[in-house]
Write a protein that holds these residues in place. Sequence first.
Motif, PDB file in Angstrom:
ATOM      1  N   TRP A   1      32.322 -21.181 -18.714  1.00 46.04           N
ATOM      2  CA  TRP A   1      32.340 -20.827 -17.279  1.00 46.04           C
ATOM      3  C   TRP A   1      31.289 -21.694 -16.584  1.00 46.04           C
ATOM      4  CZ3 TRP A   1      35.130 -19.278 -13.548  1.00 46.04           C
ATOM      5  CH2 TRP A   1      34.593 -18.731 -12.376  1.00 46.04           C
ATOM      6  N   PRO A   2      31.614 -22.982 -16.394  1.00 47.86           N
ATOM      7  CA  PRO A   2      30.618 -23.922 -15.844  1.00 47.86           C
ATOM      8  C   PRO A   2      30.590 -23.970 -14.324  1.00 47.86           C
ATOM      9  CG  PRO A   2      32.579 -25.107 -16.506  1.00 47.86           C
ATOM     10  CD  PRO A   2      32.853 -23.655 -16.802  1.00 47.86           C
ATOM     11  N   TRP A   3      31.067 -22.910 -13.694  1.00 52.04           N
ATOM     12  CA  TRP A   3      31.116 -22.887 -12.231  1.00 52.04           C
ATOM     13  C   TRP A   3      29.725 -23.077 -11.625  1.00 52.04           C
ATOM     14  CZ3 TRP A   3      36.042 -22.629 -10.408  1.00 52.04           C
ATOM     15  CH2 TRP A   3      36.212 -22.561  -9.026  1.00 52.04           C
ATOM     16  N   LEU A   4      28.701 -22.550 -12.308  1.00 53.88           N
ATOM     17  CA  LEU A   4      27.338 -22.624 -11.779  1.00 53.88           C
ATOM     18  C   LEU A   4      26.508 -23.711 -12.464  1.00 53.88           C
ATOM     19  CD1 LEU A   4      26.488 -18.839 -11.220  1.00 53.88           C
ATOM     20  CD2 LEU A   4      27.479 -20.506  -9.641  1.00 53.88           C
ATOM     21  N   THR A   5      27.143 -24.717 -12.999  1.00 49.10           N
ATOM     22  CA  THR A   5      26.410 -25.902 -13.443  1.00 49.10           C
ATOM     23  C   THR A   5      25.579 -26.404 -12.267  1.00 49.10           C
ATOM     24  OG1 THR A   5      28.073 -26.516 -15.073  1.00 49.10           O
ATOM     25  CG2 THR A   5      26.658 -28.278 -14.231  1.00 49.10           C
TER      26      THR A   5
ATOM     27  N   ALA B   1      21.500 -18.761  -1.818  1.00 49.57           N
ATOM     28  CA  ALA B   1      21.506 -19.337  -0.470  1.00 49.57           C
ATOM     29  C   ALA B   1      21.798 -20.831  -0.490  1.00 49.57           C
ATOM     30  CB  ALA B   1      20.158 -19.075   0.210  1.00 49.57           C
ATOM     31  N   ALA B   2      21.472 -21.510  -1.586  1.00 51.05           N
ATOM     32  CA  ALA B   2      21.662 -22.957  -1.661  1.00 51.05           C
ATOM     33  C   ALA B   2      23.080 -23.343  -2.070  1.00 51.05           C
ATOM     34  CB  ALA B   2      20.668 -23.547  -2.655  1.00 51.05           C
ATOM     35  N   TRP B   3      23.832 -22.413  -2.652  1.00 49.78           N
ATOM     36  CA  TRP B   3      25.079 -22.781  -3.321  1.00 49.78           C
ATOM     37  C   TRP B   3      26.207 -23.073  -2.327  1.00 49.78           C
ATOM     38  CZ3 TRP B   3      24.267 -24.144  -8.006  1.00 49.78           C
ATOM     39  CH2 TRP B   3      25.363 -24.492  -8.810  1.00 49.78           C
ATOM     40  N   PRO B   4      27.101 -24.024  -2.643  1.00 48.89           N
ATOM     41  CA  PRO B   4      28.252 -24.279  -1.770  1.00 48.89           C
ATOM     42  C   PRO B   4      29.060 -22.998  -1.546  1.00 48.89           C
ATOM     43  CG  PRO B   4      28.114 -25.942  -3.523  1.00 48.89           C
ATOM     44  CD  PRO B   4      27.104 -24.881  -3.842  1.00 48.89           C
ATOM     45  N   SER B   5      29.547 -22.796  -0.317  1.00 47.81           N
ATOM     46  CA  SER B   5      29.580 -23.759   0.758  1.00 47.81           C
ATOM     47  C   SER B   5      28.495 -23.521   1.814  1.00 47.81           C
ATOM     48  CB  SER B   5      30.957 -23.716   1.417  1.00 47.81           C
ATOM     49  OG  SER B   5      31.238 -22.383   1.834  1.00 47.81           O
ATOM     50  N   SER B   6      27.350 -23.049   1.383  1.00 51.66           N
ATOM     51  CA  SER B   6      26.206 -22.867   2.273  1.00 51.66           C
ATOM     52  C   SER B   6      25.648 -24.228   2.687  1.00 51.66           C
ATOM     53  CB  SER B   6      25.109 -22.068   1.563  1.00 51.66           C
ATOM     54  OG  SER B   6      23.881 -22.169   2.254  1.00 51.66           O
ATOM     55  N   PRO B   7      25.159 -24.351   3.947  1.00 51.92           N
ATOM     56  CA  PRO B   7      24.542 -25.601   4.388  1.00 51.92           C
ATOM     57  C   PRO B   7      23.087 -25.743   3.929  1.00 51.92           C
ATOM     58  CG  PRO B   7      24.543 -24.036   6.188  1.00 51.92           C
ATOM     59  CD  PRO B   7      25.257 -23.368   5.046  1.00 51.92           C
TER      60      PRO B   7
ATOM     61  N   GLY C   1      41.767 -14.479  -2.890  1.00 50.41           N
ATOM     62  CA  GLY C   1      41.744 -14.260  -1.452  1.00 50.41           C
ATOM     63  C   GLY C   1      40.909 -15.307  -0.718  1.00 50.41           C
ATOM     64  N   ASN C   2      40.655 -15.025   0.554  1.00 53.21           N
ATOM     65  CA  ASN C   2      39.918 -15.967   1.400  1.00 53.21           C
ATOM     66  C   ASN C   2      38.414 -15.774   1.181  1.00 53.21           C
ATOM     67  OD1 ASN C   2      39.275 -17.869   3.268  1.00 53.21           O
ATOM     68  ND2 ASN C   2      39.843 -16.648   5.046  1.00 53.21           N
ATOM     69  N   THR C   3      37.957 -16.202   0.014  1.00 56.40           N
ATOM     70  CA  THR C   3      36.557 -16.069  -0.385  1.00 56.40           C
ATOM     71  C   THR C   3      35.978 -17.454  -0.646  1.00 56.40           C
ATOM     72  OG1 THR C   3      37.085 -15.915  -2.736  1.00 56.40           O
ATOM     73  CG2 THR C   3      37.107 -13.857  -1.474  1.00 56.40           C
ATOM     74  N   GLU C   4      34.741 -17.486  -1.114  1.00 55.66           N
ATOM     75  CA  GLU C   4      34.124 -18.778  -1.434  1.00 55.66           C
ATOM     76  C   GLU C   4      34.786 -19.453  -2.631  1.00 55.66           C
ATOM     77  OE1 GLU C   4      31.726 -20.493   0.280  1.00 55.66           O
ATOM     78  OE2 GLU C   4      32.263 -18.927   1.703  1.00 55.66           O
TER      79      GLU C   4
ATOM     80  N   TRP D   1      22.088 -14.510  -8.583  1.00 56.45           N
ATOM     81  CA  TRP D   1      22.727 -15.821  -8.434  1.00 56.45           C
ATOM     82  C   TRP D   1      24.227 -15.715  -8.733  1.00 56.45           C
ATOM     83  CZ3 TRP D   1      21.515 -20.523 -12.120  1.00 56.45           C
ATOM     84  CH2 TRP D   1      22.185 -21.662 -11.665  1.00 56.45           C
ATOM     85  N   ASN D   2      24.581 -15.103  -9.846  1.00 59.98           N
ATOM     86  CA  ASN D   2      25.980 -14.979 -10.230  1.00 59.98           C
ATOM     87  C   ASN D   2      26.776 -14.130  -9.249  1.00 59.98           C
ATOM     88  OD1 ASN D   2      26.929 -15.938 -13.248  1.00 59.98           O
ATOM     89  ND2 ASN D   2      24.708 -15.750 -13.098  1.00 59.98           N
ATOM     90  N   VAL D   3      26.248 -12.955  -8.926  1.00 54.47           N
ATOM     91  CA  VAL D   3      26.973 -12.051  -8.034  1.00 54.47           C
ATOM     92  C   VAL D   3      27.086 -12.652  -6.636  1.00 54.47           C
ATOM     93  CG1 VAL D   3      26.925  -9.791  -6.920  1.00 54.47           C
ATOM     94  CG2 VAL D   3      26.361  -9.994  -9.356  1.00 54.47           C
ATOM     95  N   GLY D   4      26.005 -13.259  -6.149  1.00 50.89           N
ATOM     96  CA  GLY D   4      26.025 -13.817  -4.806  1.00 50.89           C
ATOM     97  C   GLY D   4      27.009 -14.956  -4.638  1.00 50.89           C
ATOM     98  N   THR D   5      27.193 -15.762  -5.689  1.00 51.56           N
ATOM     99  CA  THR D   5      28.037 -16.954  -5.572  1.00 51.56           C
ATOM    100  C   THR D   5      29.443 -16.769  -6.123  1.00 51.56           C
ATOM    101  OG1 THR D   5      27.071 -17.767  -7.638  1.00 51.56           O
ATOM    102  CG2 THR D   5      26.095 -18.560  -5.593  1.00 51.56           C
ATOM    103  N   THR D   6      29.608 -15.900  -7.126  1.00 53.05           N
ATOM    104  CA  THR D   6      30.935 -15.776  -7.757  1.00 53.05           C
ATOM    105  C   THR D   6      31.412 -14.325  -7.829  1.00 53.05           C
ATOM    106  OG1 THR D   6      29.965 -15.712  -9.993  1.00 53.05           O
ATOM    107  CG2 THR D   6      30.579 -17.868  -9.127  1.00 53.05           C
TER     108      THR D   6
END
Length: 547
Positions: free
Chosen positions: A135-139, A24-30, A444-447, A66-71
């Motif tokens: 894979w430092p996407w979730l640093t 819930a905290a990860w970009p592009s969430s407010p 595609g048009n994803t996060e 965390w991984n599935v929700g964000t990436t």
Amino acid sequence: MANRSFNRWLPWLLGLASGLLLWAAWPSSPLTLLIFLAFIPLLHLTTLVQHRGTYFGCVYLAMVIWNVGTTWWVGNTTVPMSGVAANVINALIMTVPWVGFKNIRKRFGTTMSYLALIVYWLTFEYIHLNWEFSWPWLTVGNIFAMHPGWIQWYEYTGTSGGTLWVLIVNITIYTCWQKRRQYSLPVATFLWKEGWKPAAAFIIPFILSIITGVSYWTHKPFKGGPRPLSVVVVQPNIDPYDKFADGAESQQLEKFMRLTRQMADSNTAYIVWPETALFPRGAWEHELNEQPAVQAVRNMLKQYPNAKLITGATTLKRYENKDEAPYSSRPMDGGMYFDAFNTGLQIDTSNLIQIYHKSKLVPGVELIPYSRYLKFLDNFALDMGGITGSYGRSPGVAVLENNTQHIKAFPTICYESIYGEFVAEHVRLGASLLFIITNDGWWGNTEGHRQHLQYARLRAIETRRWIARSANTGISCFITPAGDLELPQPYWQEAVIKANVTPDPTFTFYVRNGDLISKGALIFCILLLIYSLVLRFTNRKAYVERT
């Protein structure tokens, strides 16, 4: 009975809660501020659960969510199982610091274990930046990308400073809550004695950011420095799955030139096209000047004599024999070998073409990790750019030199823009401008494309450089040295934009010194592991002597 059932499920609920908070905290969430609570359930899990299997399972649940929700979008390709594998394996790797934290807690106590958690997690992030499974996407420090005003001090620490901030706040809030449960003090007294600690850990970095931002703009030499340069950025909006089709190259080139002419003029210093804009099926590097596309570009540039084109391309390099060929090369007829590169080119009206080769490659797409030891694995590389097998990594030029303007620029290609220390190294080599050329339409048009854009803002702050970002399908924009977005273009829309950007030859503390926090954590981690091994050996020896 109900209480016993709740206690049995509580560890799993804690793992679930942590995973959901991180997502819930990860970009592009407010909801960025949730990151300051997201690790607290796992801290309590460490206190609550003694069984190793249950502990590992609950932590792994949090990491998977965390991984599935964000990436999850990494699987939105022609091979969906690649995304499943990436999320499952990355989540497994992320459990390692928490298992180490649990072991230290058992052997050395609570206070030492918190220090170990910080050291282990920072070490994990540093290793994850530098090995071939990177894979430092979730640093964790990437979390603040949407809020550059919070983290102007990244020019000193880089993203590891943000990770440290998050961990310290989570630990201090949790320890404060634990003490509140143990001691029945009046609220005012408790806040006076303990509550100030998490409050200070949370607030002080905001104050430092304000001070750092004011200091940067106050001491920046506005007069007498390099003059602004006019830069044109093209967003062609070409479907990435169509751009590599046979016969499409000439039509795409016409589109690039048409869009360029809408904004370019006699004052234009740079024109920026996205990743793999030229030669999607590949072109030999020793024959680039003879390529019709290059000749067409040069004819266009004659209208803009001061301009240089920065563009992505797929290039091929030939080696006469196996002895001079690197491990990434592949055989061809006549006993020769060749490499394929994801390339950045600088083209002008002269016959000199400067060639930069992308070196931070995407695992599984552009690079099969450690395939030099198991060559057959190259057959499993995904075809995401007209080339199967790993791309080459032989270095081209480190930066692109503009002798007319007496400046140097670094053409960061796609995935490379999430590597702070890597970008800083090239700034240290003289790059006073940064370009990002990317092809963010694969997923595609994803996060995915939105997160990638946001992370670029961190590179601007760390290096205090202007960034011109050209994305094939969006989001193209300019980014100020303070991390603010200018002229961002909508995803999946054709566009061309122009702005004046100012080269900056000065170096930030981070550029000069690199990621000192992570390197310090790595040293402490090694010492801690050595100390643990020595202590285990001496305790075992003492036990044997007693028996």
